[in-house]
Design a protein around this motif. Structure first.
Motif, PDB file in Angstrom:
ATOM      1  N   PHE A 164     -21.977 -39.251  26.008  1.00 30.24           N
ATOM      2  CA  PHE A 164     -20.872 -38.884  26.873  1.00 30.24           C
ATOM      3  C   PHE A 164     -20.315 -37.715  26.595  1.00 30.24           C
ATOM      4  O   PHE A 164     -19.984 -36.972  27.733  1.00 30.24           O
ATOM      5  N   PRO A 165     -20.208 -37.136  25.196  1.00 33.29           N
ATOM      6  CA  PRO A 165     -19.585 -35.665  25.217  1.00 33.29           C
ATOM      7  C   PRO A 165     -20.303 -34.645  25.943  1.00 33.29           C
ATOM      8  O   PRO A 165     -19.954 -33.782  26.442  1.00 33.29           O
ATOM      9  N   LEU A 166     -21.963 -34.975  25.897  1.00 34.50           N
ATOM     10  CA  LEU A 166     -22.588 -33.971  26.433  1.00 34.50           C
ATOM     11  C   LEU A 166     -22.613 -34.119  28.034  1.00 34.50           C
ATOM     12  O   LEU A 166     -22.553 -33.194  28.668  1.00 34.50           O
ATOM     13  N   PHE A 167     -22.397 -35.218  28.496  1.00 33.16           N
ATOM     14  CA  PHE A 167     -22.217 -35.454  30.081  1.00 33.16           C
ATOM     15  C   PHE A 167     -20.739 -34.932  30.378  1.00 33.16           C
ATOM     16  O   PHE A 167     -20.580 -34.011  31.506  1.00 33.16           O
ATOM     17  N   ALA A 168     -19.746 -34.972  29.500  1.00 33.44           N
ATOM     18  CA  ALA A 168     -18.387 -34.420  29.704  1.00 33.44           C
ATOM     19  C   ALA A 168     -18.561 -32.898  29.809  1.00 33.44           C
ATOM     20  O   ALA A 168     -17.791 -32.109  30.404  1.00 33.44           O
ATOM     21  N   THR A 169     -19.285 -32.420  28.994  1.00 34.97           N
ATOM     22  CA  THR A 169     -19.614 -30.811  28.706  1.00 34.97           C
ATOM     23  C   THR A 169     -20.109 -30.252  30.064  1.00 34.97           C
ATOM     24  O   THR A 169     -19.779 -29.186  30.521  1.00 34.97           O
ATOM     25  N   VAL A 170     -21.144 -30.834  30.489  1.00 37.43           N
ATOM     26  CA  VAL A 170     -22.061 -30.544  31.432  1.00 37.43           C
ATOM     27  C   VAL A 170     -21.085 -30.620  32.670  1.00 37.43           C
ATOM     28  O   VAL A 170     -21.261 -29.650  33.837  1.00 37.43           O
ATOM     29  N   CYS A 171     -20.589 -31.723  33.109  1.00 36.32           N
ATOM     30  CA  CYS A 171     -19.840 -31.775  34.262  1.00 36.32           C
ATOM     31  C   CYS A 171     -18.183 -32.281  34.094  1.00 36.32           C
ATOM     32  O   CYS A 171     -17.784 -33.440  34.297  1.00 36.32           O
ATOM     33  N   PRO A 172     -17.509 -31.266  33.633  1.00 34.90           N
ATOM     34  CA  PRO A 172     -16.107 -31.510  33.302  1.00 34.90           C
ATOM     35  C   PRO A 172     -15.359 -31.797  34.641  1.00 34.90           C
ATOM     36  O   PRO A 172     -15.469 -30.863  35.611  1.00 34.90           O
ATOM     37  N   SER A 173     -14.570 -32.473  34.572  1.00 36.32           N
ATOM     38  CA  SER A 173     -13.810 -32.922  35.693  1.00 36.32           C
ATOM     39  C   SER A 173     -12.075 -33.023  35.626  1.00 36.32           C
ATOM     40  O   SER A 173     -11.293 -33.282  36.485  1.00 36.32           O
ATOM     41  N   ASN A 174     -11.623 -33.002  34.268  1.00 32.12           N
ATOM     42  CA  ASN A 174     -10.412 -32.884  34.018  1.00 32.12           C
ATOM     43  C   ASN A 174     -10.053 -31.752  32.832  1.00 32.12           C
ATOM     44  O   ASN A 174     -11.128 -31.324  32.278  1.00 32.12           O
ATOM     45  N   SER A 178     -12.763 -30.271  29.857  1.00 27.65           N
ATOM     46  CA  SER A 178     -12.753 -28.952  30.116  1.00 27.65           C
ATOM     47  C   SER A 178     -12.673 -28.165  28.639  1.00 27.65           C
ATOM     48  O   SER A 178     -13.414 -27.228  28.298  1.00 27.65           O
ATOM     49  N   ARG A 179     -11.825 -28.787  28.032  1.00 32.90           N
ATOM     50  CA  ARG A 179     -11.489 -28.035  26.589  1.00 32.90           C
ATOM     51  C   ARG A 179     -12.767 -28.598  25.810  1.00 32.90           C
ATOM     52  O   ARG A 179     -13.026 -27.862  25.023  1.00 32.90           O
ATOM     53  N   LEU A 180     -13.207 -29.843  25.925  1.00 32.11           N
ATOM     54  CA  LEU A 180     -14.432 -30.345  25.361  1.00 32.11           C
ATOM     55  C   LEU A 180     -15.562 -29.108  25.622  1.00 32.11           C
ATOM     56  O   LEU A 180     -16.362 -28.912  24.592  1.00 32.11           O
ATOM     57  N   THR A 181     -15.735 -28.694  26.899  1.00 27.74           N
ATOM     58  CA  THR A 181     -16.553 -28.009  27.304  1.00 27.74           C
ATOM     59  C   THR A 181     -16.603 -26.462  26.343  1.00 27.74           C
ATOM     60  O   THR A 181     -17.308 -25.883  26.006  1.00 27.74           O
ATOM     61  N   GLY A 182     -15.302 -26.007  26.190  1.00 25.39           N
ATOM     62  CA  GLY A 182     -14.862 -24.801  25.625  1.00 25.39           C
ATOM     63  C   GLY A 182     -15.376 -25.123  24.171  1.00 25.39           C
ATOM     64  O   GLY A 182     -15.994 -24.078  23.378  1.00 25.39           O
ATOM     65  N   TRP A 183     -15.065 -26.396  23.298  1.00 22.39           N
ATOM     66  CA  TRP A 183     -15.288 -26.484  22.151  1.00 22.39           C
ATOM     67  C   TRP A 183     -17.086 -26.553  21.950  1.00 22.39           C
ATOM     68  O   TRP A 183     -17.521 -26.061  20.868  1.00 22.39           O
ATOM     69  N   MET A 184     -17.714 -27.219  22.885  1.00 20.52           N
ATOM     70  CA  MET A 184     -19.298 -27.495  22.487  1.00 20.52           C
ATOM     71  C   MET A 184     -19.763 -26.200  23.043  1.00 20.52           C
ATOM     72  O   MET A 184     -21.082 -26.168  22.678  1.00 20.52           O
ATOM     73  N   SER A 185     -19.209 -25.085  23.532  1.00 18.94           N
ATOM     74  CA  SER A 185     -19.764 -23.805  23.890  1.00 18.94           C
ATOM     75  C   SER A 185     -19.415 -22.719  22.833  1.00 18.94           C
ATOM     76  O   SER A 185     -19.740 -21.640  22.915  1.00 18.94           O
ATOM     77  N   ALA A 186     -18.828 -23.110  21.801  1.00 22.03           N
ATOM     78  CA  ALA A 186     -18.469 -22.263  20.762  1.00 22.03           C
ATOM     79  C   ALA A 186     -19.620 -21.643  20.039  1.00 22.03           C
ATOM     80  O   ALA A 186     -20.907 -21.953  20.367  1.00 22.03           O
ATOM     81  N   LYS A 187     -19.421 -20.213  20.055  1.00 18.42           N
ATOM     82  CA  LYS A 187     -20.558 -19.462  19.450  1.00 18.42           C
ATOM     83  C   LYS A 187     -21.373 -19.880  18.363  1.00 18.42           C
ATOM     84  O   LYS A 187     -22.377 -19.982  18.334  1.00 18.42           O
TER      85      LYS A 187
END
Length: 195
Positions: A164-174, A178-187
């Protein structure tokens, strides 16, 4: 230890061929029991592209879903027939559902139009899978790998919970996703994933 060296000589071909998970339980090399998971991954990655060549890109998602459901059915059939839970734990046929779910995630990133209808149900799917995991943990007082309930129902449920968190990261829709995408993209996370 002479017995260990003899075990290495007797069984090393299984490890070099990335098929130690097909050894009968207790027959592998002591200390290398965890290699079953590498075997499952390599076998999946060998068969998956060939399967897609046969089924075609149009059937990508359906093939992944069929593998996910097929692994569930295989585990149920195998255990209801009296099969060994120890062997099933590391079987490629029983474990390919999580890898197929990962392939489906990759497809969702490329083909969002296909994925959009399913994405509407994401919270229901994640919530149901999470409740199943909690019910198993409470009902069995843990999440023991060789427990038939864990093997049949728990494994796909836990795969869905972690997907689920991976799906939400790949295809954010709210905004939350989008914030989760930012966290998962942390350096630091990307660096950890790289190594």
């Amino acid at each position: 230890n002479a017995a260990w060296v003899a075990s290495v000589h007797r069984n090393q071909a299984w490890y070099w061929g990335y098929i130690p998970n097909w050894l009968p339980p207790g027959r592998g090399i002591v200390g290398l029991d965890h290699f079953w998971s590498l075997g499952v991954e390599e076998q999946f990655y060998l068969v998956w592209p060939l399967l897609l060549l046969v089924t075609g890109d149009r059937w990508f998602a359906r093939t992944a879903v069929a593998i996910f459901v097929g692994a569930f059915v295989f585990r149920w059939w195998f255990l209801s027939g009296g099969g060994s839970p120890g062997w099933l734990y590391g079987s490629t046929l029983a474990r390919c559902d999580a890898l197929a779910l990962g392939a489906l995630l990759a497809y969702a990133a490329r083909s969002r139009d296909w994925f959009r209808p399913l994405w509407r149900w994401r919270y229901h799917i994640f919530g149901f899978a999470g409740m199943v995991v909690v019910a198993i943990v409470l009902g069995t007082h843990g999440f023991e790998g060789y427990d038939p309930v864990v093997e049949i129902v728990g494994q796909p449920a836990i795969a869905l919970v972690f997907a689920f968190p991976l799906f939400a990261t790949v295809c954010p829709s709210n905004r939350v996703e989008s914030r989760l995408t930012g966290w998962m993209s942390a350096k630091w996370l990307r660096l950890l994933g790289k190594y």
